[in-house]
Design an enzyme around this catalytic site. Structure first.
Site, PDB file in Angstrom:
ATOM      1  N   ILE A 202       0.880  -1.190   0.000  1.00  0.00           N
ATOM      2  CA  ILE A 202       0.000   0.000   0.000  1.00  0.00           C
ATOM      3  C   ILE A 202       0.910   1.230   0.000  1.00  0.00           C
ATOM      4  O   ILE A 202       1.808   1.323   0.843  1.00  0.00           O
ATOM      5  CB  ILE A 202      -0.847   0.108   1.301  1.00  0.00           C
ATOM      6  CG1 ILE A 202      -1.488  -1.229   1.669  1.00  0.00           C
ATOM      7  CG2 ILE A 202      -1.911   1.181   1.185  1.00  0.00           C
ATOM      8  CD1 ILE A 202      -1.885  -1.239   3.133  1.00  0.00           C
ATOM      9  N   HIS A 203       0.696   2.121  -0.933  1.00  0.00           N
ATOM     10  CA  HIS A 203       1.512   3.343  -0.893  1.00  0.00           C
ATOM     11  C   HIS A 203       0.797   4.584  -1.412  1.00  0.00           C
ATOM     12  O   HIS A 203       1.282   5.692  -1.253  1.00  0.00           O
ATOM     13  CB  HIS A 203       2.813   3.143  -1.674  1.00  0.00           C
ATOM     14  CG  HIS A 203       2.619   3.188  -3.164  1.00  0.00           C
ATOM     15  ND1 HIS A 203       2.153   2.120  -3.879  1.00  0.00           N
ATOM     16  CD2 HIS A 203       2.804   4.189  -4.051  1.00  0.00           C
ATOM     17  CE1 HIS A 203       2.071   2.453  -5.152  1.00  0.00           C
ATOM     18  NE2 HIS A 203       2.450   3.702  -5.291  1.00  0.00           N
ATOM     19  N   ARG A 204      -0.382   4.408  -2.033  1.00  0.00           N
ATOM     20  CA  ARG A 204      -1.077   5.559  -2.635  1.00  0.00           C
ATOM     21  C   ARG A 204      -1.428   6.602  -1.591  1.00  0.00           C
ATOM     22  O   ARG A 204      -1.882   6.241  -0.485  1.00  0.00           O
ATOM     23  CB  ARG A 204      -2.397   5.101  -3.264  1.00  0.00           C
ATOM     24  CG  ARG A 204      -2.207   4.155  -4.391  1.00  0.00           C
ATOM     25  CD  ARG A 204      -2.151   4.899  -5.685  1.00  0.00           C
ATOM     26  NE  ARG A 204      -1.667   4.006  -6.713  1.00  0.00           N
ATOM     27  CZ  ARG A 204      -1.020   4.394  -7.794  1.00  0.00           C
ATOM     28  NH1 ARG A 204      -0.781   5.672  -7.984  1.00  0.00           N
ATOM     29  NH2 ARG A 204      -0.631   3.542  -8.683  1.00  0.00           N
ATOM     30  N   ARG A 237       6.557   6.118   3.307  1.00  0.00           N
ATOM     31  CA  ARG A 237       5.443   7.000   3.672  1.00  0.00           C
ATOM     32  C   ARG A 237       4.347   6.240   4.417  1.00  0.00           C
ATOM     33  O   ARG A 237       3.768   6.721   5.386  1.00  0.00           O
ATOM     34  CB  ARG A 237       4.854   7.651   2.422  1.00  0.00           C
ATOM     35  CG  ARG A 237       3.860   8.706   2.831  1.00  0.00           C
ATOM     36  CD  ARG A 237       2.770   9.051   1.876  1.00  0.00           C
ATOM     37  NE  ARG A 237       2.697   8.354   0.647  1.00  0.00           N
ATOM     38  CZ  ARG A 237       2.477   8.952  -0.495  1.00  0.00           C
ATOM     39  NH1 ARG A 237       2.390  10.240  -0.555  1.00  0.00           N
ATOM     40  NH2 ARG A 237       2.341   8.248  -1.592  1.00  0.00           N
TER      41      ARG A 237
END
Ligand code: UD1
Length: 358
Positions: A202-204, A237
């Site tokens: 997951i990075h969006r 992030r």
């Protein structure tokens, strides 16, 4: 002929690798690799150059992390100077990142030709910075290289018809080139058995920066981890926001972002993939693995065919848990078509650029 091959973020190293391999074979073209420095961690950048045998960039703009307008403008300012000095004929830009858009603006305003690789992709979600980057880059490009038929149709709908070429997907070129060569030890390192774990990424920004969505995803995956191992190579992030929102994730196995070789090995052997990455959705399709996309929509609708990929909107916990548990119990027999070309897209792209006449 001189070409700037512009990269900056992890997926662009993967996309640029087959183009760079192809240019190497061609004595008439001089390649200048420029790295914007959008990604700078070793795991997100340097490792990919080493593994994929991409020459060291002649220029690194070292732009680093900033808010989007600052990042884009810093890349433009630095790139314009390089274009002025090197006087290239072309700049090749990839996909939909801030580096892509900055490259297209710098190229356009410096009067050189722009080739957009992965053109025509649309999620039709204007809240995604990537969607805006795609649309604007397509507007500015002189040659548009589409990976799929749907992508060419998307451009037609926007009345973009000139210099549009259906060439297939450069990520499939790379997948095909490396799939048999790669044999990483990652399964042993993480004590995993084939088909006995889920690969999660997951990075969006729309999943990580919104507390409700990130906590929904982590809560449901953490529950699933009671019955099957979850391997989570975590983007810096995402980790930052999990800590910031104090989200509990004690059952998930967190690992640092993985090299291409390790990720492809994990992908080949997993039970299924859960992700919000566009690239990984495609790679799961190439590897004939079931994918659950933790988003409301996808820019790769081709992967939804035959239910190889299932959309799982991240706003409803009950629904996420239901989909994940259903997928983890089933044995899927994945069918795929040659939707993304034959693995020779880079060759086609370089041939078209060489013969291009304005
Ligand atoms: C970018 C792309 C996205 C792509 C992704 C691949 C944009 C708008 N987004 O998202 O389309 O799918 O790359 O990974 O261009 N950070 C680090 N180290 C790094 C890079 C980033 O710690 O080397 C952290 C920083 O906190 C930074 C944040 O990650 O602020 C976001 O990085 P950024 O490059 O802006 O976007 P990505 O989320 O990586």
């Amino acid at each position: 002929m001189k070409i700037i091959n512009l990269v900056g973020a992890r997926p662009q190293f993967i996309k640029a690798a087959p183009i760079s391999r192809e240019i190497k074979k061609n004595k008439r073209i001089k390649e200048i690799i420029v790295h914007s420095g959008q990604h700078y961690n070793k795991e997100l950048s340097k490792n990919f150059f080493l593994e994929l045998n991409i020459p060291t960039p002649k220029y690194n703009l070292n732009v680093g992390s900033h808010d989007h307008p600052t990042q884009i403008s810093k890349i433009i300012l630095k790139l314009v100077k390089i274009i002025k000095y090197e006087k290239p004929d072309w700049i090749i830009v990839y996909g939909d990142t801030n580096t892509t858009l900055a490259g297209a603006i710098a190229g356009n305003r410096s009067g050189i030709k722009i080739a957009h690789v992965e053109s025509g992709i649309r999620s039709y979600n204007n809240d995604m910075p990537e969607e805006i980057n795609r649309v604007l880059t397509d507007r500015l490009s002189n040659v548009l290289f589409c990976p799929t038929i749907k992508a060419t149709n998307n451009l037609k709908k926007e009345n973009i018809k000139d210099n549009v070429y259906l060439v297939g997907d450069v990520m499939f070129d790379n997948f095909k080139y490396y799939i048999k060569k790669f044999n990483s030890n990652i399964l042993n390192e993480l004590k995993l058995k084939k088909n006995n774990y889920v690969l999660l990424t997951i990075h969006r920004s729309q999943n990580t920066e919104i507390e409700k969505r990130l906590s929904n995803i982590i809560y449901c995956v953490n529950n699933l981890a009671k019955s099957i191992k979850i391997i989570f190579p975590v983007h810096p992030r995402t980790l930052k926001y999990i800590k910031y929102f104090k989200i509990k994730s004690d059952k998930i196995i967190f690992v640092n972002p993985l090299s291409y070789k390790k990720l492809i090995t994990l992908l080949k052997n997993c039970k299924f993939v859960a992700t919000d990455s566009g690239g990984l959705q495609k790679e799961a399709f190439f590897a004939k693995k079931q994918c659950v996309t933790l988003r409301n929509e996808t820019e790769w609708p081709e992967t939804l065919e035959f239910n190889n990929n299932i959309l799982c909107p991240p706003d409803n916990r009950k629904n996420i848990s239901l989909i994940l548990s259903k997928i983890s119990k089933k044995n899927y027999n994945i069918k795929t078509k040659k939707t993304f070309g034959n693995g020779n897209s880079a060759k086609k792209i370089i041939k078209i650029i060489e013969k291009f006449k304005t």
